[in-house]
Scaffold this active site. Structure first.
Site, PDB file in Angstrom:
ATOM      1  N   ARG A   1       0.797  -1.236   0.000  1.00  0.00           N
ATOM      2  CA  ARG A   1       0.000   0.000   0.000  1.00  0.00           C
ATOM      3  C   ARG A   1       0.831   1.289   0.000  1.00  0.00           C
ATOM      4  O   ARG A   1       0.292   2.381  -0.035  1.00  0.00           O
ATOM      5  CB  ARG A   1      -0.964  -0.008   1.192  1.00  0.00           C
ATOM      6  CG  ARG A   1      -2.195  -0.865   0.938  1.00  0.00           C
ATOM      7  CD  ARG A   1      -3.170  -0.755   2.083  1.00  0.00           C
ATOM      8  NE  ARG A   1      -2.753  -1.550   3.239  1.00  0.00           N
ATOM      9  CZ  ARG A   1      -3.120  -1.285   4.490  1.00  0.00           C
ATOM     10  NH1 ARG A   1      -3.888  -0.249   4.750  1.00  0.00           N
ATOM     11  NH2 ARG A   1      -2.718  -2.047   5.485  1.00  0.00           N
TER      12      ARG A   1
ATOM     13  N   THR B   1       4.103 -14.053  10.478  1.00  0.00           N
ATOM     14  CA  THR B   1       4.975 -13.517  11.529  1.00  0.00           C
ATOM     15  C   THR B   1       5.685 -14.619  12.321  1.00  0.00           C
ATOM     16  O   THR B   1       6.831 -14.440  12.751  1.00  0.00           O
ATOM     17  CB  THR B   1       4.178 -12.615  12.491  1.00  0.00           C
ATOM     18  OG1 THR B   1       2.971 -13.290  12.883  1.00  0.00           O
ATOM     19  CG2 THR B   1       3.799 -11.298  11.830  1.00  0.00           C
TER      20      THR B   1
ATOM     21  N   TYR C   1       8.528  -4.669  15.311  1.00  0.00           N
ATOM     22  CA  TYR C   1       8.209  -4.585  13.885  1.00  0.00           C
ATOM     23  C   TYR C   1       8.997  -3.430  13.262  1.00  0.00           C
ATOM     24  O   TYR C   1       9.036  -2.329  13.819  1.00  0.00           O
ATOM     25  CB  TYR C   1       6.721  -4.282  13.680  1.00  0.00           C
ATOM     26  CG  TYR C   1       5.755  -5.421  13.952  1.00  0.00           C
ATOM     27  CD1 TYR C   1       6.184  -6.674  14.383  1.00  0.00           C
ATOM     28  CD2 TYR C   1       4.391  -5.227  13.743  1.00  0.00           C
ATOM     29  CE1 TYR C   1       5.276  -7.697  14.611  1.00  0.00           C
ATOM     30  CE2 TYR C   1       3.475  -6.247  13.971  1.00  0.00           C
ATOM     31  CZ  TYR C   1       3.928  -7.482  14.404  1.00  0.00           C
ATOM     32  OH  TYR C   1       3.021  -8.479  14.622  1.00  0.00           O
TER      33      TYR C   1
ATOM     34  N   GLU D   1      -6.971 -13.327  15.219  1.00  0.00           N
ATOM     35  CA  GLU D   1      -6.842 -12.327  14.163  1.00  0.00           C
ATOM     36  C   GLU D   1      -8.221 -11.865  13.699  1.00  0.00           C
ATOM     37  O   GLU D   1      -9.189 -12.631  13.749  1.00  0.00           O
ATOM     38  CB  GLU D   1      -6.057 -12.909  12.976  1.00  0.00           C
ATOM     39  CG  GLU D   1      -4.603 -13.182  13.280  1.00  0.00           C
ATOM     40  CD  GLU D   1      -3.872 -11.922  13.720  1.00  0.00           C
ATOM     41  OE1 GLU D   1      -3.722 -10.995  12.915  1.00  0.00           O
ATOM     42  OE2 GLU D   1      -3.454 -11.853  14.889  1.00  0.00           O
TER      43      GLU D   1
END
Ligand code: UD1
Ligand code: CA
Length: 457
Positions: free
Chosen positions: A13, A77, A98, A154
């Protein structure tokens, strides 16, 4: 402690050829912010997991204390962390960060690791969580009857009830390392995204009797990640607001904290004033009572007490003494060293030159590769001709010289103390002290001259 930074994701993105974690925030790659924070925690091992654009990422942040693990395919991950395992010390806990979450504070990470370390007999598993008004998209923290963490689900795998949970997984976790290999090896990818989720390790940790704890950051922005240019711009503003607030708290006056940009570090003395739309890069030091006008760009500079820098001045790799006046529209290039009380005015460029106490170049000049003494007056339009087409040469102007307007100094050349150079002189030979130097020129006046007129067609 081991620290692993996950940075293999693509960042679709961002719509950019540049790997996501290399996009700059406050002039530094996102990943560099995370590495700096990690370093401040003095880890024994620091590993960055790279994948998309991996070689560019490696080149951008490589350092003796950083190791890299390559994740060839981005399978999730959990899979990413598994790639780092061979590089970790099994006897130390592992903190996972991250590469696209740049603003987490070290104090928050300490709180998390301390909570995990002190959780019980067995090493704790710590999750940094935050409660959001809109938790859409994030993994949710599922707790049991007594508030204990049961698992993380999630967004894409959550049922309607779970989607109502507003406490989310920031993704930042600390885990015991010895059992991690088994836990990661046991992960499946039978989920909505077909990925090996690190979040599923929580259940394995609970099953193995490790206490699971959570900690929260002081501010929500500490946990925000960058997935788009819009989020990048938002975090840039957060960073700049924080930088401005720190200066205000230290007593610096900012004409508008919303129009202040720091891309490096700045240190300021007392009663410093900074007007709007200035950009500070590299390492900048402003002494007491310095005033910076609007729209200045200042990079790697030391500016002395009481000096005034007027609007639109550019300074790079330069030092300026006290009580000097620069600009508006002055340009100091690398190696400019100005003593106290020097004036450098509009459209004057100074490069690799020393200018002595109280000397002035107020208008339209180029002073390059020069040593200018004290009390020198450099008239408008003066140029040091420092380049012969192949090499650079120095111009030396001793103390108390008066350089008339529109003078060219053809280097190498030395102008002695107290010399007066007449306007419009080309100086190409050394001038002994206390003399007047001029080029012989004749002014011819032809009377009755008629200017040509345009042909009519
Ligand atoms: C992850 C968490 C989610 C959490 C969210 C916070 C999992 C399964 N989910 O979701 O609970 O709320 O972060 O933002 O962990 N990465 C790799 N290799 C991979 C996949 C990811 O290195 O194969 C890196 C990415 O570059 C990124 C980080 O891991 O830095 C997170 O990846 P991302 O895809 O953004 O995770 P989310 O699906 O958002
Ligand atoms: Ca994400």
């Amino acid at each position: 402690m081991n620290i692993v930074i996950l940075a293999a994701g693509m960042g679709k993105r961002m719509h950019s050829a540049l790997p996501k974690v290399l996009h700059p925030l406050a002039g530094q790659p996102l990943l560099s912010h995370v590495i700096d924070t990690a370093r401040s925690l003095a880890p024994t091992r620091l590993v960055v997991v790279i994948g998309h654009g991996g070689e560019a990422v490696r080149a951008a942040v490589s350092a003796p204390d950083v190791q890299f693990a390559v994740q060839e395919q981005q399978l999730g991950t959990g899979h990413a962390l598994a790639q780092a395992l061979p590089l970790l010390d099994a006897n130390q806990p592992t903190l996972v960060l991250y590469g696209d979450v740049p603003l987490t504070r070290a104090s928050t990470l300490k709180r998390l690791t301390e909570a995990a370390a002190g959780a019980g007999k067995k090493a704790g598993y710590g999750i940094l969580t935050v409660t959001l008004d809109d938790p859409t998209g994030y993994g949710r923290i599922v707790r049991g009857a007594t508030g204990e963490v049961l698992r993380i689900v999630e967004q894409k795998d959550a049922n309607d009830d779970e989607r109502l949970i507003d406490e989310i997984n920031t993704g930042i976790v600390v885990t015991p390392t010895a059992p991690l290999a088994d836990w990661l090896a046991a992960l499946g990818n039978d989920n909505a995204q077909g990925e090996y989720y690190l979040t599923d390790v929580v259940e394995a940790a609970i099953a193995a009797g490790h206490p699971v704890v959570t900690a929260q950051p002081d501010a929500e922005w500490e946990t925000l990640g960058v997935n788009s240019k819009q989020q990048l711009a938002e975090l840039e503003r957060v960073y700049q607001r924080n930088a401005a607030d720190a200066l205000l708290a230290a007593g610096v006056t900012l004409a508008d904290p919303a129009r202040f940009d720091l891309r490096g570090s700045i240190s300021c003395g007392r009663d410093v004033f900074i007007d709007v739309n200035c950009v500070f890069e590299g390492t900048v030091t402003l002494a007491d009572n310095v005033r910076i006008g609007p729209n200045c760009v200042i990079r790697d500079a030391v500016i002395g007490a009481g000096t005034r820098v007027d609007a639109y001045t550019h300074i790079e790799s330069a030092t300026v003494g006290a009580q000097a006046v620069l600009g508006p529209y002055a340009r100091l290039r690398p190696g400019a060293q100005l003593a106290d009380e020097v004036h450098v005015g509009n459209f004057v460029e100074v490069k690799n030159a020393n200018i002595g106490l109280g000397s002035k170049a107020n208008h339209l000049s180029y002073v390059g590769d020069a040593d200018v003494g004290a009390g020198v007056n450099i008239g408008a339009g003066t140029i040091t001709c420092n380049y012969d087409g192949a090499n650079k040469h120095r111009t030396v102007i001793e103390d108390q010289v008066f350089v008339g307007s529109d003078t060219q100094l053809v280097a190498p050349v030395r102008v002695g103390r107290g010399v007066t150079i007449a306007a419009g002189t080309t100086v190409w030979k050394d001038v002994p002290e206390y003399t007047l130097v001029l080029n012989e020129k004749t002014q011819i006046a032809k009377t009755g001259y008629v200017r040509p007129v345009k042909n009519k067609r």
